[in-house]
Design a protein around this motif. Structure first.
Motif, PDB file in Angstrom:
ATOM      1  N   ASP A 122      19.096   2.946 115.058  1.00 31.98           N
ATOM      2  CA  ASP A 122      18.184   4.049 115.364  1.00 31.98           C
ATOM      3  C   ASP A 122      18.658   5.294 114.625  1.00 31.98           C
ATOM      4  O   ASP A 122      19.865   5.544 114.523  1.00 31.98           O
ATOM      5  N   SER A 126      17.873   9.627 113.935  1.00 36.34           N
ATOM      6  CA  SER A 126      17.272  10.790 114.585  1.00 36.34           C
ATOM      7  C   SER A 126      17.455  12.045 113.748  1.00 36.34           C
ATOM      8  O   SER A 126      18.256  12.071 112.807  1.00 36.34           O
ATOM      9  N   TRP A 177      17.724  18.030 120.207  1.00 37.76           N
ATOM     10  CA  TRP A 177      17.180  16.798 119.667  1.00 37.76           C
ATOM     11  C   TRP A 177      15.719  17.028 119.261  1.00 37.76           C
ATOM     12  O   TRP A 177      14.966  17.689 119.999  1.00 37.76           O
ATOM     13  N   SER A 189      13.670  14.362 117.059  1.00 39.63           N
ATOM     14  CA  SER A 189      12.869  13.147 116.926  1.00 39.63           C
ATOM     15  C   SER A 189      13.781  11.959 116.636  1.00 39.63           C
ATOM     16  O   SER A 189      14.882  12.129 116.108  1.00 39.63           O
ATOM     17  N   SER A 190      13.305  10.758 116.994  1.00 39.91           N
ATOM     18  CA  SER A 190      14.060   9.535 116.743  1.00 39.91           C
ATOM     19  C   SER A 190      13.145   8.424 116.236  1.00 39.91           C
ATOM     20  O   SER A 190      11.958   8.381 116.584  1.00 39.91           O
ATOM     21  N   SER A 191      13.748   7.540 115.447  1.00 41.74           N
ATOM     22  CA  SER A 191      13.043   6.393 114.883  1.00 41.74           C
ATOM     23  C   SER A 191      13.789   5.119 115.296  1.00 41.74           C
ATOM     24  O   SER A 191      14.987   4.992 115.029  1.00 41.74           O
ATOM     25  N   ASN A 192      13.079   4.222 115.941  1.00 35.93           N
ATOM     26  CA  ASN A 192      13.681   2.963 116.394  1.00 35.93           C
ATOM     27  C   ASN A 192      13.774   1.974 115.241  1.00 35.93           C
ATOM     28  O   ASN A 192      12.816   1.779 114.497  1.00 35.93           O
ATOM     29  N   THR A 210       8.569   5.655 117.488  1.00 35.87           N
ATOM     30  CA  THR A 210       9.103   7.006 117.273  1.00 35.87           C
ATOM     31  C   THR A 210       8.867   7.859 118.517  1.00 35.87           C
ATOM     32  O   THR A 210       7.913   7.618 119.272  1.00 35.87           O
ATOM     33  N   GLY A 230      21.243   8.323 118.759  1.00 29.92           N
ATOM     34  CA  GLY A 230      20.668   9.492 119.411  1.00 29.92           C
ATOM     35  C   GLY A 230      19.215   9.301 119.788  1.00 29.92           C
ATOM     36  O   GLY A 230      18.395  10.193 119.592  1.00 29.92           O
ATOM     37  N   TRP A 231      18.882   8.152 120.339  1.00 28.28           N
ATOM     38  CA  TRP A 231      17.502   7.878 120.760  1.00 28.28           C
ATOM     39  C   TRP A 231      17.144   8.804 121.923  1.00 28.28           C
ATOM     40  O   TRP A 231      17.436   8.546 123.075  1.00 28.28           O
TER      41      TRP A 231
END
Length: 120
Positions: free
Chosen positions: A33, A35, A47, A49-52, A58, A100-101
């Motif tokens: 993941d 971020s 924080w 945004s996050s991308s799995n 997202t 950092g999800w």
């Protein structure tokens, strides 16, 4: 050696756009993941945004939802953040991070950052 190198920051007027990039190396990018976090002057990290890595999902902080888009190119080991309709409160240092999800990970997982300044 793990490296995260951000680029694409700059100064824009309110309402403008920027696209940040993060070149990753030293780890298997496609299975982690990724971020973005940011830090405004005199404030703690936030924080963004996050991308799995697994299903491509997202998530976004409410403050940027609808304006920012996170994406990744696993073939290029690169993470992106498209930022539209920028506001002065978006000003800060933007960091690419491993993991950092939905939260700010330890600084050991951050890159060096790129400055974004939104000002008229």
């Amino acid at each position: 050696q793990v490296q995260l190198v951000e680029s694409g920051g700059g100064m824009v007027h309110p309402g403008g756009s920027l696209r940040l990039s993060c070149a990753a190396s030293g780890f298997t990018f496609s299975t982690i993941d990724m971020s973005w976090v940011r830090q405004a002057p005199g404030k703690g990290p936030e924080w963004v945004s996050s991308s799995n890595w697994n299903d491509g999902s997202t998530i976004y902080a409410n403050s940027v939802k609808g304006r920012f888009t996170i994406s990744r190119d696993n073939a290029k080991n690169t993470l992106y953040l498209q930022m539209n309709n920028l506001k002065p409160e978006d000003t800060g240092l933007y960091y690419c991070t491993r993991m950092g999800w939905g939260f700010v990970p330890h600084r050991d997982f951050w890159g060096q950052g790129t400055q974004v300044t939104v000002s008229s």
